[in-house]
Design a protein around this motif. Structure first.
Motif, PDB file in Angstrom:
ATOM      1  N   SER A  89       0.827  -1.213   0.000  1.00  0.00           N
ATOM      2  CA  SER A  89       0.000   0.000   0.000  1.00  0.00           C
ATOM      3  C   SER A  89       0.858   1.258   0.000  1.00  0.00           C
ATOM      4  CB  SER A  89      -0.934   0.000   1.219  1.00  0.00           C
ATOM      5  OG  SER A  89      -1.847  -1.069   1.147  1.00  0.00           O
ATOM      6  N   LEU A  90       1.982   1.216   0.726  1.00  0.00           N
ATOM      7  CA  LEU A  90       2.892   2.363   0.739  1.00  0.00           C
ATOM      8  C   LEU A  90       3.505   2.591  -0.640  1.00  0.00           C
ATOM      9  CD1 LEU A  90       4.684   1.789   4.172  1.00  0.00           C
ATOM     10  CD2 LEU A  90       3.077   3.617   3.623  1.00  0.00           C
ATOM     11  N   ASN A  91       3.808   1.512  -1.341  1.00  0.00           N
ATOM     12  CA  ASN A  91       4.321   1.655  -2.705  1.00  0.00           C
ATOM     13  C   ASN A  91       3.247   2.198  -3.640  1.00  0.00           C
ATOM     14  OD1 ASN A  91       7.077   0.989  -2.610  1.00  0.00           O
ATOM     15  ND2 ASN A  91       6.612  -1.194  -2.503  1.00  0.00           N
ATOM     16  N   ASN A  92       1.984   1.839  -3.373  1.00  0.00           N
ATOM     17  CA  ASN A  92       0.891   2.420  -4.156  1.00  0.00           C
ATOM     18  C   ASN A  92       0.750   3.917  -3.864  1.00  0.00           C
ATOM     19  OD1 ASN A  92       0.102   0.165  -5.618  1.00  0.00           O
ATOM     20  ND2 ASN A  92      -1.255  -0.580  -4.005  1.00  0.00           N
ATOM     21  N   VAL A  93       0.987   4.296  -2.613  1.00  0.00           N
ATOM     22  CA  VAL A  93       0.999   5.729  -2.273  1.00  0.00           C
ATOM     23  C   VAL A  93       2.044   6.449  -3.112  1.00  0.00           C
ATOM     24  CG1 VAL A  93       1.697   7.374  -0.473  1.00  0.00           C
ATOM     25  CG2 VAL A  93       0.068   5.570   0.068  1.00  0.00           C
ATOM     26  N   ARG A  94       3.186   5.842  -3.257  1.00  0.00           N
ATOM     27  CA  ARG A  94       4.256   6.442  -4.045  1.00  0.00           C
ATOM     28  C   ARG A  94       3.815   6.608  -5.505  1.00  0.00           C
ATOM     29  NH1 ARG A  94       9.405   3.032  -3.613  1.00  0.00           N
ATOM     30  NH2 ARG A  94      10.334   4.936  -4.480  1.00  0.00           N
ATOM     31  N   ARG A  95       3.132   5.588  -6.035  1.00  0.00           N
ATOM     32  CA  ARG A  95       2.650   5.663  -7.420  1.00  0.00           C
ATOM     33  C   ARG A  95       1.608   6.776  -7.569  1.00  0.00           C
ATOM     34  NH1 ARG A  95       3.296  -0.049  -6.712  1.00  0.00           N
ATOM     35  NH2 ARG A  95       4.793  -0.884  -8.226  1.00  0.00           N
ATOM     36  N   PHE A  96       0.715   6.854  -6.605  1.00  0.00           N
ATOM     37  CA  PHE A  96      -0.289   7.921  -6.651  1.00  0.00           C
ATOM     38  C   PHE A  96       0.375   9.292  -6.578  1.00  0.00           C
ATOM     39  CE2 PHE A  96      -3.616   4.784  -5.415  1.00  0.00           C
ATOM     40  CZ  PHE A  96      -4.581   5.145  -6.342  1.00  0.00           C
ATOM     41  N   ALA A  97       1.364   9.435  -5.688  1.00  0.00           N
ATOM     42  CA  ALA A  97       2.034  10.724  -5.519  1.00  0.00           C
ATOM     43  C   ALA A  97       2.714  11.166  -6.810  1.00  0.00           C
ATOM     44  CB  ALA A  97       3.050  10.645  -4.388  1.00  0.00           C
ATOM     45  N   LEU A  98       3.360  10.233  -7.481  1.00  0.00           N
ATOM     46  CA  LEU A  98       4.146  10.583  -8.665  1.00  0.00           C
ATOM     47  C   LEU A  98       3.316  10.682  -9.940  1.00  0.00           C
ATOM     48  CD1 LEU A  98       7.287   8.351  -7.984  1.00  0.00           C
ATOM     49  CD2 LEU A  98       7.091  10.820  -7.671  1.00  0.00           C
ATOM     50  N   HIS A  99       2.232   9.890 -10.040  1.00  0.00           N
ATOM     51  CA  HIS A  99       1.490   9.823 -11.304  1.00  0.00           C
ATOM     52  C   HIS A  99       0.023  10.222 -11.209  1.00  0.00           C
ATOM     53  CE1 HIS A  99       4.959   7.837 -13.060  1.00  0.00           C
ATOM     54  NE2 HIS A  99       4.940   6.922 -12.098  1.00  0.00           N
ATOM     55  N   HIS A 100      -0.541  10.240  -9.995  1.00  0.00           N
ATOM     56  CA  HIS A 100      -1.971  10.554  -9.841  1.00  0.00           C
ATOM     57  C   HIS A 100      -2.166  11.415  -8.586  1.00  0.00           C
ATOM     58  CE1 HIS A 100      -2.200   7.051 -12.541  1.00  0.00           C
ATOM     59  NE2 HIS A 100      -1.535   6.382 -11.618  1.00  0.00           N
ATOM     60  N   SER A 101      -1.346  12.441  -8.439  1.00  0.00           N
ATOM     61  CA  SER A 101      -1.333  13.219  -7.195  1.00  0.00           C
ATOM     62  C   SER A 101      -2.677  13.875  -6.880  1.00  0.00           C
ATOM     63  CB  SER A 101      -0.232  14.276  -7.245  1.00  0.00           C
ATOM     64  OG  SER A 101      -0.413  15.141  -8.349  1.00  0.00           O
ATOM     65  N   ALA A 102      -3.450  14.243  -7.913  1.00  0.00           N
ATOM     66  CA  ALA A 102      -4.747  14.885  -7.674  1.00  0.00           C
ATOM     67  C   ALA A 102      -5.696  13.960  -6.912  1.00  0.00           C
ATOM     68  CB  ALA A 102      -5.380  15.294  -9.001  1.00  0.00           C
ATOM     69  N   LEU A 103      -5.582  12.646  -7.152  1.00  0.00           N
ATOM     70  CA  LEU A 103      -6.436  11.689  -6.444  1.00  0.00           C
ATOM     71  C   LEU A 103      -5.997  11.502  -4.994  1.00  0.00           C
ATOM     72  CD1 LEU A 103      -6.868   8.903  -9.160  1.00  0.00           C
ATOM     73  CD2 LEU A 103      -8.598  10.530  -8.381  1.00  0.00           C
ATOM     74  N   LEU A 104      -4.710  11.685  -4.754  1.00  0.00           N
ATOM     75  CA  LEU A 104      -4.179  11.488  -3.396  1.00  0.00           C
ATOM     76  C   LEU A 104      -4.340  12.730  -2.525  1.00  0.00           C
ATOM     77  CD1 LEU A 104      -2.698   9.247  -1.776  1.00  0.00           C
ATOM     78  CD2 LEU A 104      -0.553  10.367  -2.413  1.00  0.00           C
ATOM     79  N   PRO A 106      -6.755  14.813  -1.572  1.00  0.00           N
ATOM     80  CA  PRO A 106      -7.785  14.946  -0.525  1.00  0.00           C
ATOM     81  C   PRO A 106      -7.477  14.159   0.752  1.00  0.00           C
ATOM     82  CG  PRO A 106      -8.801  14.561  -2.666  1.00  0.00           C
ATOM     83  CD  PRO A 106      -7.342  14.310  -2.833  1.00  0.00           C
ATOM     84  N   THR A 107      -6.665  13.116   0.637  1.00  0.00           N
ATOM     85  CA  THR A 107      -6.346  12.294   1.810  1.00  0.00           C
ATOM     86  C   THR A 107      -4.896  12.479   2.260  1.00  0.00           C
ATOM     87  OG1 THR A 107      -5.751  10.412   0.389  1.00  0.00           O
ATOM     88  CG2 THR A 107      -8.036  10.539   1.137  1.00  0.00           C
ATOM     89  N   LEU A 108      -4.274  13.559   1.833  1.00  0.00           N
ATOM     90  CA  LEU A 108      -2.843  13.757   2.086  1.00  0.00           C
ATOM     91  C   LEU A 108      -2.517  13.724   3.581  1.00  0.00           C
ATOM     92  CD1 LEU A 108      -0.056  14.297   0.956  1.00  0.00           C
ATOM     93  CD2 LEU A 108      -0.572  16.744   0.963  1.00  0.00           C
ATOM     94  N   VAL A 113      -0.041  10.714   8.191  1.00  0.00           N
ATOM     95  CA  VAL A 113      -0.194  10.062   9.501  1.00  0.00           C
ATOM     96  C   VAL A 113       0.186   8.583   9.405  1.00  0.00           C
ATOM     97  CG1 VAL A 113      -1.886   9.340  11.242  1.00  0.00           C
ATOM     98  CG2 VAL A 113      -1.935  11.671  10.361  1.00  0.00           C
ATOM     99  N   VAL A 114      -0.213   7.931   8.320  1.00  0.00           N
ATOM    100  CA  VAL A 114       0.138   6.523   8.095  1.00  0.00           C
ATOM    101  C   VAL A 114       1.653   6.365   7.951  1.00  0.00           C
ATOM    102  CG1 VAL A 114      -0.030   4.616   6.449  1.00  0.00           C
ATOM    103  CG2 VAL A 114      -2.085   5.874   7.103  1.00  0.00           C
TER     104      VAL A 114
END
Length: 310
Positions: A89-104, A106-108, A113-114
């Motif tokens: 899940s943390l690696n998915n966070v990294r993917r979201f941050a780099l390629h889909h940051s707009a989706l991430l 709202p929950t930044l 915290v995680v």
């Protein structure tokens, strides 16, 4: 004349009889699980499963094929009791941050915290993966992490990174150093400098040194106006304190701070003198005057000694 008998209490102690050795009985060891059997013809297996985790560099992280769907289940992975799934899940966070940051975005705050929670986990794989995720989040969101909503979470993240950079585990320490460097490169120096200020007086000398290194990097990016906004005098006073620190890393960072302030301040003063067509004094004279006006004599001498040796 008969000899007096020696009282019984003064008699020499008798040597106790040595206990007989117990016969050793060979007890056959239980067979290990089939996957962990030690075979002299095979290479030994790792003691833990941490080695199964892939530490993927940022440039090798690919976009997510179905990001809108995946973002909805991201939090489920964080709550898993399986640490491998948390790492995924943390690696998915990294993917979201780099390629889909707009989706991430709202929950930044919750994501940060995680990350902090994962960095407090005793498992090294979780710590390193969360640190790598923090680097990518710095790159993707920059000053967005300093917004009021995420600011408290960022404070906790900053503390954890400084603590992890102060560890003895080299691969964790080096990763945290890289994350701190990414932070300095991605955030505006002045507000970050204000966040770092408290840690330059931390009770742990290693944390203090790591904070000093980040402060020096921030100062190196700032012009004179930014340094004035922070406070030139308070900055050189803190540098003077760090010059006497226990750790060489803190002292070296302090010298970097001094040189950055020296260059920005003296160049500005020279420019003003040129504009007024006044006789230009040497840079060292300008710097000496500034230091003597704002520091104790011994600290002023230390400052001039650093700049004159360059």
């Amino acid at each position: 004349m008969a000899m007096a008998l020696r009282p019984i209490d003064n008699a020499l102690p008798t040597t106790p009889e040595r206990p007989k050795k117990q016969t050793k009985v060979a007890v056959p060891m239980q067979k290990q699980q089939s996957g962990l059997v030690n075979d002299e013809n095979q290479a030994p297996l790792p003691a833990t499963a941490d080695f199964a985790i892939d530490y993927i560099s940022s440039e090798n992280l690919k976009p997510i094929s179905d990001p809108d769907l995946k973002i909805q289940s991201l939090s489920e992975g964080f709550e898993s009791k399986d640490w491998v799934k948390v790492c995924e899940s943390l690696n998915n966070v990294r993917r979201f941050a780099l390629h889909h940051s707009a989706l991430l975005a709202p929950t930044l705050e919750n994501v940060v915290v995680v990350l902090v929670k994962a960095m407090k986990n005793p498992r090294s794989a979780l710590i390193k993966t969360s640190i790598m995720a923090s680097s990518d989040i710095f790159t993707a969101f920059g000053d967005g992490l300093l917004d009021s909503a995420a600011s408290n979470a960022f404070d906790q993240l900053l503390l954890q990174l400084l603590l992890k950079a102060s560890q003895d585990k080299r691969f964790v320490c080096e990763e945290a150093d890289r994350a701190l460097s990414s932070m300095v490169q991605s955030l505006t120096p002045l507000p970050l400098l204000q966040k770092l200020r408290a840690y330059a007086s931390h009770g742990n000398p290693r944390v203090r040194a790591k904070a000093a290194v980040s402060i020096a990097s921030c100062v190196a990016k700032m012009g004179l106006e930014g340094l004035k906004d922070y406070g030139l005098v308070s900055l050189v006073q803190k540098a003077a304190d760090l010059l006497n620190d226990r750790l060489p890393e803190a002292r070296e960072a302090a010298r970097g701070i001094v040189m950055s302030v020296y260059n920005a301040y003296t160049e500005n003063e020279e420019e003003k003198l040129r504009e007024n067509e006044e006789e230009k004094p040497e840079k060292q004279e300008i710097w000496l005057s500034f230091c003597q006006s704002n520091l104790s004599t011994i600290h002023a001498q230390s400052m001039v000694k650093i700049t004159s040796s360059q």
